[in-house]
Write a protein that holds these residues in place. Structure first.
Motif, PDB file in Angstrom:
ATOM      1  N   VAL A  49      -2.218  -3.659  -2.908  1.00  0.00           N
ATOM      2  CA  VAL A  49      -1.925  -2.658  -3.949  1.00  0.00           C
ATOM      3  C   VAL A  49      -3.687  -2.318  -4.308  1.00  0.00           C
ATOM      4  N   TRP A  50      -4.450  -3.241  -3.942  1.00  0.00           N
ATOM      5  CA  TRP A  50      -5.866  -2.812  -4.081  1.00  0.00           C
ATOM      6  C   TRP A  50      -6.354  -1.778  -3.347  1.00  0.00           C
ATOM      7  N   ALA A  51      -5.803  -1.814  -2.144  1.00  0.00           N
ATOM      8  CA  ALA A  51      -6.104  -0.950  -0.921  1.00  0.00           C
ATOM      9  C   ALA A  51      -5.678   0.484  -1.521  1.00  0.00           C
ATOM     10  N   ALA A  52      -4.534   0.675  -2.141  1.00  0.00           N
ATOM     11  CA  ALA A  52      -3.960   1.847  -2.730  1.00  0.00           C
ATOM     12  C   ALA A  52      -4.947   2.319  -3.611  1.00  0.00           C
ATOM     13  N   HIS A  53      -5.237   1.507  -4.638  1.00  0.00           N
ATOM     14  CA  HIS A  53      -5.960   1.842  -5.701  1.00  0.00           C
ATOM     15  C   HIS A  53      -7.414   2.423  -5.159  1.00  0.00           C
ATOM     16  N   LEU A  54      -8.181   1.953  -4.135  1.00  0.00           N
ATOM     17  CA  LEU A  54      -9.178   2.103  -3.465  1.00  0.00           C
ATOM     18  C   LEU A  54      -8.962   3.809  -2.832  1.00  0.00           C
ATOM     19  N   MET A  55      -7.834   3.872  -1.954  1.00  0.00           N
ATOM     20  CA  MET A  55      -7.560   5.183  -1.530  1.00  0.00           C
ATOM     21  C   MET A  55      -7.486   6.302  -2.439  1.00  0.00           C
ATOM     22  N   PHE A  56      -7.079   6.072  -3.624  1.00  0.00           N
ATOM     23  CA  PHE A  56      -6.767   7.050  -4.745  1.00  0.00           C
ATOM     24  C   PHE A  56      -7.648   7.007  -5.961  1.00  0.00           C
ATOM     25  N   ASP A  57      -9.050   6.266  -5.676  1.00  0.00           N
ATOM     26  CA  ASP A  57     -10.004   6.441  -6.214  1.00  0.00           C
ATOM     27  C   ASP A  57      -9.851   5.841  -7.837  1.00  0.00           C
ATOM     28  N   LEU A  58      -9.121   4.755  -7.931  1.00  0.00           N
ATOM     29  CA  LEU A  58      -8.633   4.262  -9.240  1.00  0.00           C
ATOM     30  C   LEU A  58      -9.292   2.966  -9.396  1.00  0.00           C
ATOM     31  N   ASP A  59      -9.576   2.420 -10.373  1.00  0.00           N
ATOM     32  CA  ASP A  59      -9.947   0.846 -10.735  1.00  0.00           C
ATOM     33  C   ASP A  59      -8.998   0.062  -9.859  1.00  0.00           C
ATOM     34  N   VAL A  60      -9.746  -0.743  -9.176  1.00  0.00           N
ATOM     35  CA  VAL A  60      -9.134  -1.709  -8.317  1.00  0.00           C
ATOM     36  C   VAL A  60      -8.406  -2.696  -8.960  1.00  0.00           C
ATOM     37  N   LEU A  61      -9.075  -3.361 -10.024  1.00  0.00           N
ATOM     38  CA  LEU A  61      -8.245  -4.332 -10.809  1.00  0.00           C
ATOM     39  C   LEU A  61      -7.557  -3.689 -12.128  1.00  0.00           C
ATOM     40  N   GLN A  62      -6.234  -3.788 -12.062  1.00  0.00           N
ATOM     41  CA  GLN A  62      -5.415  -3.526 -13.120  1.00  0.00           C
ATOM     42  C   GLN A  62      -4.468  -4.236 -13.541  1.00  0.00           C
ATOM     43  N   VAL A  63      -3.745  -3.909 -14.665  1.00  0.00           N
ATOM     44  CA  VAL A  63      -2.710  -4.785 -15.030  1.00  0.00           C
ATOM     45  C   VAL A  63      -1.715  -3.665 -15.721  1.00  0.00           C
ATOM     46  N   SER A  64      -0.389  -3.943 -15.092  1.00  0.00           N
ATOM     47  CA  SER A  64       0.492  -2.883 -15.316  1.00  0.00           C
ATOM     48  C   SER A  64       1.050  -2.947 -16.841  1.00  0.00           C
ATOM     49  N   GLN A  65       1.401  -1.780 -17.476  1.00  0.00           N
ATOM     50  CA  GLN A  65       1.944  -1.745 -18.854  1.00  0.00           C
ATOM     51  C   GLN A  65       3.243  -1.282 -18.964  1.00  0.00           C
ATOM     52  N   LYS A  66       3.901  -1.165 -17.663  1.00  0.00           N
ATOM     53  CA  LYS A  66       5.412  -0.450 -17.591  1.00  0.00           C
ATOM     54  C   LYS A  66       6.413  -1.491 -17.681  1.00  0.00           C
ATOM     55  N   ALA A  80       0.931  -1.254  -0.027  1.00  0.00           N
ATOM     56  CA  ALA A  80      -0.061   0.076  -0.024  1.00  0.00           C
ATOM     57  C   ALA A  80       0.818   1.127  -0.102  1.00  0.00           C
ATOM     58  N   THR A  81       1.936   1.020   0.672  1.00  0.00           N
ATOM     59  CA  THR A  81       2.869   2.344   0.700  1.00  0.00           C
ATOM     60  C   THR A  81       3.630   2.325  -0.691  1.00  0.00           C
ATOM     61  N   VAL A  82       4.210   1.642  -1.263  1.00  0.00           N
ATOM     62  CA  VAL A  82       4.916   1.503  -2.504  1.00  0.00           C
ATOM     63  C   VAL A  82       4.075   2.225  -3.486  1.00  0.00           C
ATOM     64  N   ILE A  83       2.940   1.443  -3.705  1.00  0.00           N
ATOM     65  CA  ILE A  83       1.967   1.833  -4.753  1.00  0.00           C
ATOM     66  C   ILE A  83       1.464   3.395  -4.503  1.00  0.00           C
ATOM     67  N   GLY A  84       0.847   3.452  -3.188  1.00  0.00           N
ATOM     68  CA  GLY A  84       0.359   4.800  -2.861  1.00  0.00           C
ATOM     69  C   GLY A  84       1.274   6.107  -2.794  1.00  0.00           C
ATOM     70  N   SER A  85       2.265   5.705  -2.492  1.00  0.00           N
ATOM     71  CA  SER A  85       3.474   6.849  -2.366  1.00  0.00           C
ATOM     72  C   SER A  85       3.978   7.115  -3.977  1.00  0.00           C
ATOM     73  N   GLY A  86       3.848   5.993  -4.735  1.00  0.00           N
ATOM     74  CA  GLY A  86       4.186   6.408  -6.194  1.00  0.00           C
ATOM     75  C   GLY A  86       2.957   7.155  -6.826  1.00  0.00           C
ATOM     76  N   ILE A  87       1.803   6.876  -6.472  1.00  0.00           N
ATOM     77  CA  ILE A  87       0.818   7.728  -7.167  1.00  0.00           C
ATOM     78  C   ILE A  87       0.707   8.996  -6.578  1.00  0.00           C
ATOM     79  N   MET A  88       0.989   9.273  -5.472  1.00  0.00           N
ATOM     80  CA  MET A  88       1.030  10.272  -4.754  1.00  0.00           C
ATOM     81  C   MET A  88       2.160  11.100  -5.524  1.00  0.00           C
ATOM     82  N   GLY A  89       3.219  10.663  -5.497  1.00  0.00           N
ATOM     83  CA  GLY A  89       4.430  11.426  -5.968  1.00  0.00           C
ATOM     84  C   GLY A  89       4.464  11.806  -7.514  1.00  0.00           C
ATOM     85  N   GLU A  90       3.721  10.957  -8.379  1.00  0.00           N
ATOM     86  CA  GLU A  90       3.812  10.947  -9.700  1.00  0.00           C
ATOM     87  C   GLU A  90       2.712  12.542  -9.804  1.00  0.00           C
ATOM     88  N   THR A  91       1.678  12.466  -9.073  1.00  0.00           N
ATOM     89  CA  THR A  91       0.596  13.165  -9.174  1.00  0.00           C
ATOM     90  C   THR A  91       1.000  14.738  -8.770  1.00  0.00           C
TER      91      THR A  91
END
Length: 218
Positions: free
Chosen positions: A97-114, A16-27
């Motif tokens: 990961v899914w918790a981070a998506h919910l916290m940032f109002d993103l689709d819960v189910l995703q697959v990375s393209q990176k 949750a920290t890795v994904i959430g901070s990545g989303i916040m940092g990029e934003t």
């Protein structure tokens, strides 16, 4: 059950920290990738110190199948215990990961393209995992109370000195496949990362056996 809960919950908070901070940092970075990475790095190192301090006395705070494998090779955990740890680490990572998506109002189910591919990326993961496991065993041998800080600082540094930004964790790699955000990794890139992480952990086990034997008389 207590040990499994500690491993699952700890891995969930880590992801949750890795994904959430990545989303916040990029934003907040407004296109500045270096600032976004810094915003991803510092919370990850910080949460590792916290989680290892809290859950270490319960389960050892592995949160990482490669670390669990290394402890199994040292005969400090049974095959049954290790398998249970790895299962809950993977489940916990996905839940984080899914918790981070919910916290940032993103689709819960995703697959990375990176994409994160190539020999340099793979070698980076080998080095990152080797260093992580070696530091854990060295800390346990010489200064056990410092292990949370040692791991947190090492991962903070390894985000920047490795080309891969130091996943160093198969459960983290699997979970990050499920997030098409700043910290994601495409499923096609994951097998190389996981293989190198395991090789790095096994190599660190072998080196640690010489440098930090369990018994000072060994």
């Amino acid at each position: 059950m207590q040990r499994l809960l500690a491993e699952g919950l700890g891995t969930a908070f880590l992801l949750a920290t890795v994904i959430g901070s990545g989303i916040m940092g990029e934003t907040l970075a407004d296109g500045n990738t270096a600032i976004a990475l810094l915003g991803n790095t510092l919370p990850t190192g910080a949460i590792l110190v916290v989680l290892i301090t809290i859950f270490g006395p319960i389960s050892g705070a592995h949160f990482n199948p490669a670390v669990t494998l290394a402890f199994y090779l040292r005969k400090e955990i049974t095959l049954h215990e290790g398998a249970g740890f790895i299962i809950v680490q993977i489940i916990g990572g996905l839940l984080g990961v899914w918790a981070a998506h919910l916290m940032f109002d993103l689709d819960v189910l995703q697959v990375s393209q990176k994409m994160r591919a190539g020999p340099a990326q793979g070698f980076s993961e080998l080095i990152a995992s080797f260093g992580l496991v070696l530091i854990i065993f060295g800390g346990i041998r010489h200064k056990p109370d410092a292990v949370p800080m040692l791991v947190g600082l090492y991962i903070t540094a390894a985000y920047w000195f490795t080309a891969s930004t130091s996943f160093a964790n198969p459960a983290v790699t699997i979970a990050r496949m499920m997030s098409d955000t700043f910290a994601g990794i495409t499923p096609a890139s994951a097998p190389l990362f996981i293989a190198m992480q395991i090789i790095g952990a096994v190599a660190a086990f072998a080196v640690a056996k010489v440098l930090f034997p369990n018994d000072p008389a060994d």
